[in-house]
Design a protein around this motif. Structure first.
Motif, PDB file in Angstrom:
ATOM      1  N   HIS A   1       0.862  -1.168   0.035  1.00  0.00           N
ATOM      2  CA  HIS A   1       0.064  -0.033  -0.028  1.00  0.00           C
ATOM      3  C   HIS A   1       0.601   1.244  -0.165  1.00  0.00           C
ATOM      4  CE1 HIS A   1      -3.895  -2.013   1.633  1.00  0.00           C
ATOM      5  NE2 HIS A   1      -3.545  -2.570   0.503  1.00  0.00           N
ATOM      6  N   VAL A   2       2.222   1.069   0.472  1.00  0.00           N
ATOM      7  CA  VAL A   2       3.045   2.545   0.186  1.00  0.00           C
ATOM      8  C   VAL A   2       3.140   3.126  -1.080  1.00  0.00           C
ATOM      9  CG1 VAL A   2       5.304   0.917  -0.304  1.00  0.00           C
ATOM     10  CG2 VAL A   2       5.425   3.131   1.208  1.00  0.00           C
ATOM     11  N   HIS A   3       2.624   2.254  -2.024  1.00  0.00           N
ATOM     12  CA  HIS A   3       2.794   2.960  -3.596  1.00  0.00           C
ATOM     13  C   HIS A   3       1.534   4.018  -3.683  1.00  0.00           C
ATOM     14  CE1 HIS A   3       5.222   0.062  -5.504  1.00  0.00           C
ATOM     15  NE2 HIS A   3       4.668  -0.955  -4.744  1.00  0.00           N
ATOM     16  N   TRP A   4       0.708   3.898  -2.698  1.00  0.00           N
ATOM     17  CA  TRP A   4      -0.366   5.088  -2.577  1.00  0.00           C
ATOM     18  C   TRP A   4       0.217   6.377  -2.315  1.00  0.00           C
ATOM     19  CZ3 TRP A   4      -5.820   3.797   0.153  1.00  0.00           C
ATOM     20  CH2 TRP A   4      -6.593   4.950  -0.108  1.00  0.00           C
TER      21      TRP A   4
ATOM     22  N   GLY B   1       1.869  15.229  -6.564  1.00  0.00           N
ATOM     23  CA  GLY B   1       2.286  16.455  -5.752  1.00  0.00           C
ATOM     24  C   GLY B   1       1.199  17.490  -5.502  1.00  0.00           C
ATOM     25  N   VAL B   2       0.250  17.485  -4.493  1.00  0.00           N
ATOM     26  CA  VAL B   2      -0.779  18.357  -4.923  1.00  0.00           C
ATOM     27  C   VAL B   2      -0.546  19.539  -3.645  1.00  0.00           C
ATOM     28  CG1 VAL B   2      -2.609  16.644  -5.336  1.00  0.00           C
ATOM     29  CG2 VAL B   2      -2.121  16.916  -2.835  1.00  0.00           C
ATOM     30  N   GLY B   3       0.715  19.220  -2.923  1.00  0.00           N
ATOM     31  CA  GLY B   3       0.989  20.453  -2.094  1.00  0.00           C
ATOM     32  C   GLY B   3       0.629  20.280  -0.600  1.00  0.00           C
TER      33      GLY B   3
ATOM     34  N   MET C   1      12.445   4.050  -4.668  1.00  0.00           N
ATOM     35  CA  MET C   1      12.708   5.122  -4.640  1.00  0.00           C
ATOM     36  C   MET C   1      13.203   5.737  -6.096  1.00  0.00           C
ATOM     37  SD  MET C   1      14.622   5.653  -0.902  1.00  0.00           S
ATOM     38  CE  MET C   1      14.730   7.431  -1.086  1.00  0.00           C
ATOM     39  N   ALA C   2      13.834   4.579  -6.825  1.00  0.00           N
ATOM     40  CA  ALA C   2      14.152   4.911  -8.081  1.00  0.00           C
ATOM     41  C   ALA C   2      13.021   4.828  -9.086  1.00  0.00           C
ATOM     42  CB  ALA C   2      15.101   3.678  -8.817  1.00  0.00           C
ATOM     43  N   GLN C   3      11.933   3.863  -8.793  1.00  0.00           N
ATOM     44  CA  GLN C   3      10.608   3.753  -9.539  1.00  0.00           C
ATOM     45  C   GLN C   3       9.816   5.098  -9.481  1.00  0.00           C
ATOM     46  OE1 GLN C   3       8.201   0.546  -8.180  1.00  0.00           O
ATOM     47  NE2 GLN C   3       6.079   1.347  -9.347  1.00  0.00           N
ATOM     48  N   TYR C   4       9.938   5.780  -8.311  1.00  0.00           N
ATOM     49  CA  TYR C   4       9.082   7.182  -8.177  1.00  0.00           C
ATOM     50  C   TYR C   4      10.095   8.547  -8.182  1.00  0.00           C
ATOM     51  CZ  TYR C   4       5.189   4.066  -7.195  1.00  0.00           C
ATOM     52  OH  TYR C   4       4.448   3.160  -7.223  1.00  0.00           O
TER      53      TYR C   4
END
Length: 365
Positions: free
Chosen positions: A37-40, A46-48, A67-70
């Motif tokens: 669920h961490v992918h969530w 980035g809505v701030g 971390m590389a994926q995102y």
């Protein structure tokens, strides 16, 4: 004229500062990356409203992969919570490790005044849950539990109509949550390792999916505990899940209603839905926005597609930010509250005990 000009420029300087303050992101740290669920949060736009200021994960391979994926800066990675807190102080932490590790997260965060949101359920046992609740109360932090179903518009509309007595008093609630099984759907190995461990997860399907029904039923009953809990846990696939149950049926007894929780790692497809039957009709929340209903006098079932919930009630991290900023007050009866989730863990503990002993377990009222 001179005074008016000065006032005008003073206003120009003040307004942006006020806007900046109003829109400042809540600084959060992510503790643990093993829960899928961490992918969530990692993949969230980035809505701030929140800013990730640190990530704790001792498994370097897993951390670097995600971390590389995102596209997350490797400088934000820390091997443990002590290293993180020595470098930065987040306002809140989101926990995405095993359920057993939730206690350690609260033990580290609460004395520092750092708010915590854990993935469902709150804890592996009442012993852990009570200590977590006591720490949260002592240090006056928010301790929230996140469920996917908390953000379903259908569930909230259903409860609103229950309060309006559109189907009369509740008689029976059936909550269905499950999928083909974590191995079958291909969860990452790091998640699978603890999800199928009776210590680190507290159980199998009874914990993983039984918690949804316990959470929703407690919410529908306005926080009231069931009188008793009766459960049957099965291992339909012991060759795949030798240490934990993969099928759970839990019956909750209330003075004038019954709750049925069906949690499974054996279904042909994934589902998260809830059926509520009253004296004069029924409602079924089929998914996050689809609601079915029928009441006395109607010849056929009504099908509605609802609008999604609005910010910050549509997303756990928007909700967390609003709570931390004091824009939302968490009620004891809310789905994410400590009070609700203490009852959830008590129900799950009783379900496991009931299955072991083969008898109904009565809860202390």
């Amino acid at each position: 004229m001179k005074t008016s000009i000065l006032t005008f420029f003073a206003a120009l300087m003040v307004v942006p500062f006020q806007l900046l303050f109003a829109q400042s992101a809540v600084k959060i740290a992510v503790v643990g990356l093993t829960h899928s669920h961490v992918h969530w949060i990692l993949g969230r736009e980035g809505v701030g409203d929140v800013e990730i200021v640190g990530i704790v994960e001792p498994n370097d391979d897993l951390a670097h992969r995600l971390m590389a994926q995102y596209g997350i800066d490797k400088q934000l990675l820390y091997p443990d919570m002590e290293s993180l807190f020595a470098a930065v102080k987040p306002e809140a932490v989101t926990a995405f490790g095993s359920i057993y590790e939730h206690l350690a997260v609260v033990q580290a965060c609460a004395p520092r005044g750092i708010h915590v949101m854990v993935e469902k359920p709150l804890a592996v046992s009442m012993e852990h849950a009570n200590e977590m609740a006591e720490l949260a109360k002592k240090h006056q932090i928010h301790l929230l539990t996140n469920y996917e179903t908390t953000w379903y518009a259908s569930n909230h509309e259903l409860k609103k109509r229950l309060k309006a007595e559109e189907i009369g008093p509740v008689r029976r609630v059936i909550v269905n949550d499950g999928h083909e099984g974590p191995m079958e759907i291909g969860v990452n190995q790091e998640f699978l390792d603890w999800l199928t461990d009776p210590v680190l997860n507290g159980g199998g399907a009874v914990i993983d999916f039984g918690c949804y029904g316990a959470n929703l039923m407690t919410w529908l009953m306005d926080g009231v505990k069931p009188i008793s809990v009766t459960a049957e846990l099965k291992q339909i696939k012991p060759n795949i899940y030798p240490k934990v149950d993969d099928e759970a049926t839990i019956l909750l007894e209330y003075p004038s209603a019954q709750g049925v929780i069906q949690a499974s790692w054996n279904w042909p497809f994934s589902r998260k839905d809830m059926e509520v039957y009253g004296k004069t009709g029924y409602m079924v929340a089929k998914n996050s926005t689809r609601l079915l209903s029928r009441t006395e006098g109607q010849n056929q079932e009504k099908v509605e597609t609802l609008a999604k919930r609005t910010n910050p009630f549509n997303d756990p991290f928007a909700y967390l930010a609003a709570v931390v900023r004091g824009e939302i007050q968490v009620s004891a009866k809310d789905l994410s509250s400590i009070e609700n989730n203490l009852v959830v863990v008590e129900i799950l503990d009783a379900a496991i005990e009931s299955a072991k002993k083969g008898k109904r377990i009565y809860l202390k009222q």
